[in-house]
Design a protein around this motif. Structure first.
Motif, PDB file in Angstrom:
ATOM      1  N   ARG A  85       0.828  -1.214   0.000  1.00 45.66           N
ATOM      2  CA  ARG A  85       0.000   0.000   0.000  1.00 45.66           C
ATOM      3  C   ARG A  85       0.859   1.260   0.000  1.00 45.66           C
ATOM      4  NH1 ARG A  85      -5.301   0.590   3.878  1.00 45.66           N
ATOM      5  NH2 ARG A  85      -6.285   2.328   2.752  1.00 45.66           N
ATOM      6  N   SER A  86       1.839   1.319   0.902  1.00 47.64           N
ATOM      7  CA  SER A  86       2.692   2.513   0.969  1.00 47.64           C
ATOM      8  C   SER A  86       3.647   2.581  -0.213  1.00 47.64           C
ATOM      9  CB  SER A  86       3.475   2.532   2.285  1.00 47.64           C
ATOM     10  OG  SER A  86       4.312   1.399   2.395  1.00 47.64           O
ATOM     11  N   LEU A  87       4.121   1.431  -0.694  1.00 48.47           N
ATOM     12  CA  LEU A  87       5.027   1.429  -1.842  1.00 48.47           C
ATOM     13  C   LEU A  87       4.340   1.946  -3.102  1.00 48.47           C
ATOM     14  CD1 LEU A  87       6.800  -2.022  -1.294  1.00 48.47           C
ATOM     15  CD2 LEU A  87       7.817   0.251  -1.016  1.00 48.47           C
ATOM     16  N   VAL A  88       3.076   1.566  -3.308  1.00 49.21           N
ATOM     17  CA  VAL A  88       2.314   2.056  -4.466  1.00 49.21           C
ATOM     18  C   VAL A  88       2.090   3.558  -4.350  1.00 49.21           C
ATOM     19  CG1 VAL A  88       0.073   1.981  -5.622  1.00 49.21           C
ATOM     20  CG2 VAL A  88       1.188  -0.145  -4.945  1.00 49.21           C
ATOM     21  N   ALA A  89       1.698   4.016  -3.165  1.00 50.88           N
ATOM     22  CA  ALA A  89       1.448   5.445  -2.973  1.00 50.88           C
ATOM     23  C   ALA A  89       2.711   6.263  -3.229  1.00 50.88           C
ATOM     24  CB  ALA A  89       0.929   5.693  -1.555  1.00 50.88           C
ATOM     25  N   ASP A  90       3.854   5.782  -2.718  1.00 51.54           N
ATOM     26  CA  ASP A  90       5.118   6.497  -2.921  1.00 51.54           C
ATOM     27  C   ASP A  90       5.521   6.534  -4.395  1.00 51.54           C
ATOM     28  OD1 ASP A  90       5.251   6.886  -0.207  1.00 51.54           O
ATOM     29  OD2 ASP A  90       6.729   5.312   0.153  1.00 51.54           O
TER      30      ASP A  90
END
Length: 290
Positions: free
Chosen positions: A125-130
């Motif tokens: 989730r955080s990797l996609v957002a970043d």
């Protein structure tokens, strides 16, 4: 070193797989070399069916090793048998008492599949957002897992069993299993709006690239070594600035292969630093930069 060969047996060909000279099952070959493939068709990760998004998760998790490949394979086999029984029950040719055997196996393997997916989503989730911020730099992207079985913290065999019990009547009419990881999905939301319904092609292209960039980051973090990244003709629908940003992501990896039919799409500084190969009438020829 992995090799594959075929042995002719009558009218059939039997595959044989060896890794470093040692015989292996095809299943064991998965993850020997980790790779992430970006293609123009990845836009279907946004606009396409849930099966494509589940496949994205399954390929990524299969490359991480562990028991995922085995659990997924067993789950799919049990699912096939259970669906056949449900169709027989609908036609009056089977008994519901037979479901108990298949339910237990389905719930055990399904919980293992779901557990691995949820562990991955915690990081993904955080990797996609970043990645989306780096590529797009304006809008915010959130990706979440949409499960057909309800649970509070973590999926268990019992939560899947409860979901099967709740859907029993609907399953009789449909003749198929209606809850479980084979029916789940990923939902991508940009600035509070679901992308599958409202995104432009340009936004969808960048969201799909963000999923792949996140996949590569997750594989590297979990495996301890970077995957090979393959960009197959993904530059054509991007503007010059985003082409540069996408190639920045590519060259951040030790091994990256980028294909294009038009070298003018590659920014000059990236082209100058690259080893260039041209496919000419089926032959690969190395080009020397002028």
């Amino acid at each position: 070193c992995a090799t594959a060969s075929g042995i002719q047996k009558g009218n059939a060909v039997q595959k044989r797989i060896r890794v470093n000279g040692i015989a292996r099952r095809v299943q064991d070959l998965v993850g020997t070399l980790s790779a992430v493939l970006f293609t123009a068709e990845d836009i279907e990760l946004i606009f396409g069916s849930p099966s494509g998004r589940r496949r994205y998760l399954d390929i990524m998790l299969s490359q991480l090793g562990g028991r995922y490949v085995g659990s997924l394979s067993r789950y799919q086999r049990v699912l096939t048998q259970r669906n056949a029984l449900l169709r027989a029950i609908r036609e009056g040719k089977g008994s519901e008492t037979e479901l108990a055997y298949w339910d237990e196996s389905l719930c055990n393997e399904g919980a293992a599949v779901l557990g691995a997916r949820f562990d991955a989503m915690a990081d993904l989730r955080s990797l996609v957002a970043d990645a989306f911020v780096r590529l797009e730099a304006v809008d915010e992207l959130d990706v979440s897992y949409v499960a057909t079985a309800d649970f509070d913290v973590r999926p268990t065999p019992q939560t899947l069993a409860d979901a099967l019990d709740a859907s029993r009547g609907a399953e009789r009419g449909a003749g198929m299993t209606l809850v479980g990881p084979h029916r789940d999905d990923l939902k991508l939301v940009m600035n509070g709006v679901e992308m599958a319904k409202h995104a432009s092609r340009g936004q969808a292209r960048l969201a799909a690239l963000s999923l792949r960039v996140a996949e590569a980051k997750l594989l590297e973090a979990r495996r301890g070594d970077p995957p090979v990244v393959l960009f197959d003709d993904v530059l054509s629908e991007l503007d010059d600035r985003r082409r540069d940003l996408v190639l920045d992501e590519a060259v951040a990896h030790q091994q990256a292969i980028v294909t294009t039919a038009d070298l003018a799409q590659v920014p000059a500084h990236h082209l100058a630093a690259a080893r260039r190969l041209r496919v000419d009438e089926g032959e690969v020829v190395e080009e020397v930069a002028a």
